[in-house]
Design a protein around this motif. Structure first.
Motif, mmCIF file in Angstrom:
data_model
loop_
_atom_site.group_PDB
_atom_site.id
_atom_site.type_symbol
_atom_site.label_atom_id
_atom_site.label_comp_id
_atom_site.label_asym_id
_atom_site.label_seq_id
_atom_site.Cartn_x
_atom_site.Cartn_y
_atom_site.Cartn_z
ATOM 1 N N LEU A 23 -12.693 -32.646 -0.751
ATOM 2 C CA LEU A 23 -11.972 -31.416 -1.061
ATOM 3 C C LEU A 23 -12.874 -30.253 -1.467
ATOM 4 O O LEU A 23 -12.382 -29.167 -1.760
ATOM 5 C CB LEU A 23 -10.939 -31.692 -2.158
ATOM 6 C CG LEU A 23 -9.883 -32.737 -1.780
ATOM 7 C CD1 LEU A 23 -8.885 -32.934 -2.906
ATOM 8 C CD2 LEU A 23 -9.160 -32.359 -0.503
ATOM 9 N N GLY A 24 -14.187 -30.483 -1.483
ATOM 10 C CA GLY A 24 -15.122 -29.374 -1.690
ATOM 11 C C GLY A 24 -15.394 -29.014 -3.133
ATOM 12 O O GLY A 24 -15.555 -27.832 -3.458
ATOM 13 N N ALA A 25 -15.481 -30.009 -4.018
ATOM 14 C CA ALA A 25 -15.747 -29.722 -5.434
ATOM 15 C C ALA A 25 -17.085 -29.031 -5.630
ATOM 16 O O ALA A 25 -17.195 -28.054 -6.385
ATOM 17 C CB ALA A 25 -15.691 -31.020 -6.241
ATOM 18 N N GLU A 26 -18.111 -29.513 -4.942
ATOM 19 C CA GLU A 26 -19.448 -28.921 -5.097
ATOM 20 C C GLU A 26 -19.462 -27.475 -4.626
ATOM 21 O O GLU A 26 -20.077 -26.606 -5.247
ATOM 22 C CB GLU A 26 -20.463 -29.751 -4.302
ATOM 23 C CG GLU A 26 -21.916 -29.365 -4.548
ATOM 24 C CD GLU A 26 -22.381 -29.685 -5.955
ATOM 25 O OE1 GLU A 26 -23.319 -29.006 -6.437
ATOM 26 O OE2 GLU A 26 -21.803 -30.594 -6.580
ATOM 27 N N GLU A 27 -18.763 -27.208 -3.552
ATOM 28 C CA GLU A 27 -18.660 -25.839 -3.039
ATOM 29 C C GLU A 27 -18.025 -24.914 -4.069
ATOM 30 O O GLU A 27 -18.489 -23.784 -4.286
ATOM 31 C CB GLU A 27 -17.836 -25.854 -1.751
ATOM 32 C CG GLU A 27 -17.585 -24.497 -1.140
ATOM 33 C CD GLU A 27 -16.647 -24.565 0.051
ATOM 34 O OE1 GLU A 27 -16.232 -23.494 0.539
ATOM 35 O OE2 GLU A 27 -16.313 -25.684 0.494
ATOM 36 N N LEU A 28 -16.959 -25.375 -4.719
ATOM 37 C CA LEU A 28 -16.308 -24.551 -5.740
ATOM 38 C C LEU A 28 -17.206 -24.340 -6.946
ATOM 39 O O LEU A 28 -17.266 -23.234 -7.502
ATOM 40 C CB LEU A 28 -14.996 -25.211 -6.176
ATOM 41 C CG LEU A 28 -13.813 -25.098 -5.219
ATOM 42 C CD1 LEU A 28 -12.617 -25.860 -5.767
ATOM 43 C CD2 LEU A 28 -13.441 -23.634 -4.987
ATOM 44 N N LEU A 29 -17.897 -25.382 -7.362
ATOM 45 C CA LEU A 29 -18.796 -25.251 -8.506
ATOM 46 C C LEU A 29 -19.905 -24.240 -8.220
ATOM 47 O O LEU A 29 -20.250 -23.419 -9.080
ATOM 48 C CB LEU A 29 -19.392 -26.611 -8.862
ATOM 49 C CG LEU A 29 -18.417 -27.636 -9.456
ATOM 50 C CD1 LEU A 29 -19.083 -29.004 -9.571
ATOM 51 C CD2 LEU A 29 -17.909 -27.177 -10.819
ATOM 52 N N ASN A 30 -20.453 -24.293 -7.017
ATOM 53 C CA ASN A 30 -21.505 -23.346 -6.651
ATOM 54 C C ASN A 30 -20.968 -21.922 -6.564
ATOM 55 O O ASN A 30 -21.637 -20.968 -6.962
ATOM 56 C CB ASN A 30 -22.133 -23.749 -5.316
ATOM 57 C CG ASN A 30 -22.965 -25.009 -5.420
ATOM 58 O OD1 ASN A 30 -23.490 -25.326 -6.492
ATOM 59 N ND2 ASN A 30 -23.111 -25.725 -4.315
#
Length: 298
Positions: free
Chosen positions: A283-290
């Protein structure tokens, strides 16, 4: 186009172009952001927001016209935020008369619909593969199609006219309705629930070279064909799989819950399950954190 016309995101493929590519366009049914993400990740080029699946998953009810227009629009908006896939949206009967249809088209289009599928059932409608359906007059449906075309802000938003008359009045009436719906300006036709291969062949012969044809590959719906590959020779262009994800999820969930209740743990099911980190990756957690780091103060 007028000044207030809807402009599609650059990343959203043009649905009309996909239909002109020559292949059968496969559109699995989705109903939330997670199902949209799974379909997109699997490499499909379009998805179908099924009114039935919204009713099944969100409300725990059968597909019998219980979901409101605002609830569908909210679902479309949530899914559009998560994916750029072209979205074919089930708008049932348009949720009323021609004026209601116009409001529904505007609302769904703003929410992110790429195509709108409207049927000629009498409200309250029901699943196209259930008995007891009723249909409105052909003339009333023609008016609703014209109303939908007048209401859309972008000519890239396709209007799919579906007739349920085959199961009510027979093939001859369904074919006559489909012809008149084509003449009213529909961008695609959907003759719901053909009962035999011969009926599908007749539909394809009459309309397949003139307008894109849609078919429902619904499990348990008694379709004469079983795959997108079967549809191409019949001159159909769109294959809908409205509830396949839920039809697989349901028995798997029932088995898990039965064993969890009996044993207090997931046991052998664990081998087939993903964990929290895998879901976050999907679901793209790392993308959101960045993305959030851009707005952090040092």
């Amino acid at each position: 186009m007028t000044g207030n016309a809807i402009t599609r995101p650059l990343s959203e493929p043009n649905l009309a172009n996909l239909l002109g590519a020559g292949n059968v366009l496969q559109a699995p049914g989705i109903y939330d952001g997670l199902s949209a993400r799974l379909v997109e990740q699997a490499g499909f080029e379009a998805a179908f927001i099924s009114g039935a699946c919204i009713s099944f998953s969100r409300f725990g009810r059968p597909d019998m016209g219980l979901v409101s227009a605002s609830e569908v629009a909210e679902t479309v908006a949530v899914i559009r935020e998560r994916t750029a896939l072209p979205l074919i949206v089930d708008m049932d009967t348009g949720f009323g008369n021609a004026l209601n249809v116009q409001r529904t088209v505007r609302t769904f289009e703003r929410a992110g619909a790429s195509a709108l599928q409207m049927e000629d059932q009498l409200m309250p409608k029901r699943c196209g593969h259930m008995s007891g359906k009723q249909v409105i007059s052909t003339r009333e449906m023609e008016g609703k199609i014209r109303a939908a075309l007048d209401a859309r802000k972008s000519d890239q938003t396709l209007i799919i006219a579906r007739t349920d008359a085959l199961g009510v009045n027979g093939l001859e009436d369904a074919m006559e309705r489909a012809e008149r719906y084509l003449q009213a300006g529909a961008d695609a036709l959907f003759v719901e629930a053909p009962q035999t291969l011969a009926q599908m062949q007749e539909i394809g012969r009459r309309f397949g070279d003139r307008i894109p044809l849609v078919h429902n590959l619904v499990e348990g719906g008694n379709s004469p064909v079983e795959s997108a590959g079967d549809l191409a020779p019949l001159k159909y262009r769109i294959a809908l799989y409205p509830a396949s994800l839920l039809h697989l999820f349901l028995p798997a969930a029932q088995r898990l819950l039965r064993d969890l209740k009996a044993h207090g743990h997931v046991g052998e099911h664990r081998q087939r399950m993903v964990d929290l980190s895998a879901i976050n990756d999907l679901l793209g957690a790392e993308e959101l954190l960045n993305a959030g780091k851009i707005y952090q103060y040092e």
